[in-house]
Design an enzyme around this catalytic site. Structure first.
Site: not given
Ligand code: C5P
Length: 415
Positions: A208, A277, A305-307, A335, A353
């Site tokens: 991105n 994502d 994975p969503d960190i 963010f 989140k």
């Molecule tokens: O869902 P979105 O990408 O908009 O979420 C943004 C926030 O979630 C940011 O703080 C981003 O660093 C974190 N994030 C993450 N892991 C992901 C996707 C987003 O930590 N896979």
């Protein structure tokens, strides 16, 4: 740079070849808004001319302890300054300072001065390693002298080694750190910054537009405020600020592994990374070839994975039996880059989140997009408090955010 506006710097120049870089330092300081008073040793003028220094500093160059009418200059000059920078600081200057000698205007002034002093040593590597210099530097540091550099590289004499004067931007940044209130002293900040890359094959990847500028600006502000910063970053053109522990990664899964490994030790985590994502379900070992049939190519993507969500869930969950207990309350800041209805999406994301603070910006808005130097953000706190900041430089957003994080840490009493 607002920070340096109306700050008064005294620049002491001693006689080394690195003095030829000092005019650039004066230019940077004045460009940033500081006033610069120049004091030279006699030997400094062998390397840089009085005319150059006067023209760039916009004032007289001081050097004579016994100049007519200047009998108290060594007292007045020091009094009127917030920071003394010695660049270059030669072995001889350091030796005279360590011994408390005041045999010219600069050393006498240093004896009378009570504020912070930052020295940028520069000399041949054997002179820097000499036991006398080691002893003098240790003594001076014990007395409160701050150092920036020296760096390792090619020296003026052609030798390679430690002894090069730090570059002017690094000297200015070190000075700024010295003058910044240490509101994050003793705190460990974990950050994710920049984009991730998800490989399709050895040649191609999905990514991105994240430039990493916002995250790097926050890291720089946190370091200035005294924090220890671990910075897990994807491939970006922006460099981590000096002093951060940088952990370069490529994919989202690598970023997740590095971040989760560091998480138990931090006081706050600010996740600015634009994590992909999705990733390709399979990454081909060989470059994918087109077959020339004109048929559409379908890529299968799987979720990364969503960190942020993972950290939030770990924080809420009780530690598993036998594991090291997690710290009581690492502050968790996310963010969100949105396009359209940014605040509504942000409020929903904050709940989903489970972070303490979500910083939202609309990347479709002028001045707030990827790679810009400015940003307009809104802060959405878990307790419902919301703040909407005007368009600011990313550096200013970083400073303000660090102040908010420090205040929040002070109230939660995180370790
Ligand atoms: O869902 P979105 O990408 O908009 O979420 C943004 C926030 O979630 C940011 O703080 C981003 O660093 C974190 N994030 C993450 N892991 C992901 C996707 C987003 O930590 N896979």
């Amino acid at each position: 740079m607002r920070f340096w506006k109306e700050k008064r710097l005294l620049l002491g120049i001693s006689g080394g070849i690195a003095a030829c870089k000092t005019p650039e330092l004066i230019r940077l300081c004045r460009e940033a808004g500081a006033t610069v008073t120049v004091v030279v040793t006699e030997a400094a003028l062998q390397f840089v001319t009085r005319t150059t220094l006067e023209a760039l500093s916009g004032g007289p160059v001081h050097g004579d302890l016994f100049a007519p009418g200047g009998s108290m200059e060594h007292i007045h000059l020091g009094r009127e300054t917030e920071l003394v920078i010695l660049a270059p600081a030669t072995a001889d200057l350091l030796a005279r300072m360590a011994a408390g000698i005041g045999n010219d205007l600069l050393t006498t002034l240093l004896l009378a001065h009570q504020g912070p002093v930052l020295a940028a040593p520069a000399m041949n590597c054997r002179m820097w390693r000499h036991p006398a210099t080691r002893r003098n530097v240790a003594l001076l540091q014990g007395d409160g002298l701050h150092l920036v550099g020296p760096e390792t590289g090619t020296l003026a004499c052609g030798e390679e080694g430690e002894g090069r004067m730090a570059e002017p931007p690094a000297i200015l940044e070190a000075g700024r750190r010295l003058l910044t209130p240490q509101i994050l002293a003793g705190k460990h900040l974990l950050m994710t910054v920049g984009p991730t890359r998800e490989a399709l094959d050895p040649v191609r990847y999905l990514t991105n537009h994240s430039s990493g500028k916002m995250g790097m600006a926050i890291a720089a502000a946190a370091l200035r405020a005294g924090a220890r910063v671990s910075l897990v970053h994807g491939p970006t053109a922006s460099s981590p600020p000096s002093g951060a522990t940088a952990i370069p990664v490529t994919s989202a899964r690598e970023m997740a592994a590095a971040t989760l490994g560091l998480w138990p030790d931090c006081d706050a985590a600010i996740l600015t990374a634009a994590v992909a994502d999705y990733r390709p379900a399979t990454s081909q070992a060989q470059k994918m070839k087109k077959d020339g049939s004109g048929a559409a190519l379908t890529l299968e993507l799987v979720e990364n994975p969503d960190i942020l969500a993972t950290l939030s869930a770990r924080r809420a969950a009780p530690p598993p039996p036998g594991s090291t207990p997690l710290p009581a309350s690492p502050l968790l800041v996310g963010f969100a880059a949105e396009t359209g209805s940014a605040l509504d999406h942000g409020r929903e994301k904050l709940r989903r989140k489970g972070c303490d603070l979500l910083v939202v910006n609309d990347v479709a808005e002028a001045g707030s997009g990827f790679g810009e130097e400015t940003n307009r953000v809104s802060l959405l706190w878990r307790n419902g408090r919301e703040e909407h900041w005007p368009l600011l430089t990313k550096a200013e957003v970083g400073e303000r955010l660090v102040a908010q994080v420090a205040a929040a840490l002070a109230t939660t009493g995180a370790k």
